[in-house]
Design a protein around this motif. Structure first.
Motif, PDB file in Angstrom:
ATOM      1  N   LYS A 178       0.793  -1.198   0.159  1.00 48.40           N
ATOM      2  CA  LYS A 178      -0.061  -0.015  -0.032  1.00 48.40           C
ATOM      3  C   LYS A 178       0.800   1.256   0.036  1.00 48.40           C
ATOM      4  N   TYR A 179       1.667   1.486  -0.875  1.00 48.31           N
ATOM      5  CA  TYR A 179       2.301   2.713  -1.243  1.00 48.31           C
ATOM      6  C   TYR A 179       2.486   2.867  -2.688  1.00 48.31           C
ATOM      7  N   ALA A 180       2.832   3.987  -3.193  1.00 43.46           N
ATOM      8  CA  ALA A 180       3.037   4.485  -4.357  1.00 43.46           C
ATOM      9  C   ALA A 180       4.303   5.400  -4.501  1.00 43.46           C
ATOM     10  N   ILE A 181       4.909   5.432  -5.988  1.00 42.34           N
ATOM     11  CA  ILE A 181       5.844   6.181  -5.974  1.00 42.34           C
ATOM     12  C   ILE A 181       5.539   7.179  -7.109  1.00 42.34           C
ATOM     13  N   LEU A 182       5.652   8.575  -6.685  1.00 37.88           N
ATOM     14  CA  LEU A 182       5.210   9.551  -7.618  1.00 37.88           C
ATOM     15  C   LEU A 182       6.293  10.487  -7.936  1.00 37.88           C
ATOM     16  N   TYR A 183       6.637  10.859  -9.555  1.00 28.70           N
ATOM     17  CA  TYR A 183       7.555  11.904  -9.567  1.00 28.70           C
ATOM     18  C   TYR A 183       6.999  13.163  -9.945  1.00 28.70           C
ATOM     19  N   VAL A 184       7.774  14.227  -9.209  1.00 24.02           N
ATOM     20  CA  VAL A 184       6.991  15.649  -9.432  1.00 24.02           C
ATOM     21  C   VAL A 184       8.218  16.362  -9.452  1.00 24.02           C
ATOM     22  N   GLU A 185       8.195  17.839 -10.181  1.00 21.51           N
ATOM     23  CA  GLU A 185       9.117  18.874 -10.137  1.00 21.51           C
ATOM     24  C   GLU A 185       9.270  19.255  -8.961  1.00 21.51           C
ATOM     25  N   GLN A 186      10.830  19.464  -8.475  1.00 22.09           N
ATOM     26  CA  GLN A 186      11.352  19.875  -7.470  1.00 22.09           C
ATOM     27  C   GLN A 186      10.785  21.396  -6.972  1.00 22.09           C
ATOM     28  N   GLU A 187      10.411  22.286  -7.806  1.00 17.77           N
ATOM     29  CA  GLU A 187      10.080  23.357  -7.372  1.00 17.77           C
ATOM     30  C   GLU A 187       8.605  23.227  -6.609  1.00 17.77           C
ATOM     31  N   ALA A 188       7.909  22.421  -7.050  1.00 19.14           N
ATOM     32  CA  ALA A 188       6.580  22.043  -6.630  1.00 19.14           C
ATOM     33  C   ALA A 188       6.379  21.157  -5.425  1.00 19.14           C
ATOM     34  N   ILE A 189       7.475  20.471  -5.053  1.00 14.07           N
ATOM     35  CA  ILE A 189       7.346  19.296  -4.233  1.00 14.07           C
ATOM     36  C   ILE A 189       6.752  19.580  -2.794  1.00 14.07           C
ATOM     37  N   GLU A 190       6.977  20.808  -2.228  1.00 12.16           N
ATOM     38  CA  GLU A 190       6.640  21.128  -0.965  1.00 12.16           C
ATOM     39  C   GLU A 190       4.904  21.321  -1.002  1.00 12.16           C
ATOM     40  N   ASP A 191       4.594  21.973  -2.135  1.00 18.96           N
ATOM     41  CA  ASP A 191       3.088  22.043  -2.211  1.00 18.96           C
ATOM     42  C   ASP A 191       2.199  20.970  -2.459  1.00 18.96           C
ATOM     43  N   ILE A 192       3.042  20.113  -3.224  1.00 17.35           N
ATOM     44  CA  ILE A 192       2.242  18.622  -3.511  1.00 17.35           C
ATOM     45  C   ILE A 192       2.267  17.871  -2.388  1.00 17.35           C
ATOM     46  N   SER A 193       3.243  17.742  -1.593  1.00 13.70           N
ATOM     47  CA  SER A 193       3.334  16.789  -0.534  1.00 13.70           C
ATOM     48  C   SER A 193       2.252  17.559   0.786  1.00 13.70           C
ATOM     49  N   GLN A 194       2.270  18.851   0.699  1.00 14.02           N
ATOM     50  CA  GLN A 194       1.260  19.064   1.737  1.00 14.02           C
ATOM     51  C   GLN A 194      -0.241  18.906   1.399  1.00 14.02           C
ATOM     52  N   LYS A 195      -0.401  18.836  -0.140  1.00 15.13           N
ATOM     53  CA  LYS A 195      -1.910  18.644  -0.629  1.00 15.13           C
ATOM     54  C   LYS A 195      -2.100  17.215  -0.525  1.00 15.13           C
TER      55      LYS A 195
END
Length: 85
Positions: free
Chosen positions: A35-52
């Motif tokens: 029950k885990y997933a690996i997701l790639y995102v841009e480094q600039e938006a990583i804090e916002d996405i992790s909070q969402k």
């Protein structure tokens, strides 16, 4: 132009909510049993996405990958750990 990306490991409770996780980046892998997933995102938006992602009730934990910060240039010169035989 190359975009700097970073991986996020997302621990979820229900597999049926994978679609909501997909909306935030490129889904690379989703484990059924662990029950885990690996997701790639841009480094600039990583804090916002992790909070969402943490705001969702079905997500237990979010971990950021440390791979972009690990030095991968390997030096071929002699180091202090070399053993002479």
């Amino acid at each position: 132009m190359r975009i700097n990306r970073q991986g996020i490991v997302i621990w979820y409770q229900h597999r049926k909510n994978i679609k909501k996780i997909k909306r935030h980046g490129n889904l690379i892998y989703a484990s059924k049993r662990m029950k885990y997933a690996i997701l790639y995102v841009e480094q600039e938006a990583i804090e916002d996405i992790s909070q969402k992602l943490l705001s969702y009730p079905f997500i237990s934990k979010v971990e950021l990958s440390q791979r972009p910060f690990i030095e991968t240039n390997y030096d071929t010169t002699k180091s202090e750990y070399d053993i002479e035989v």
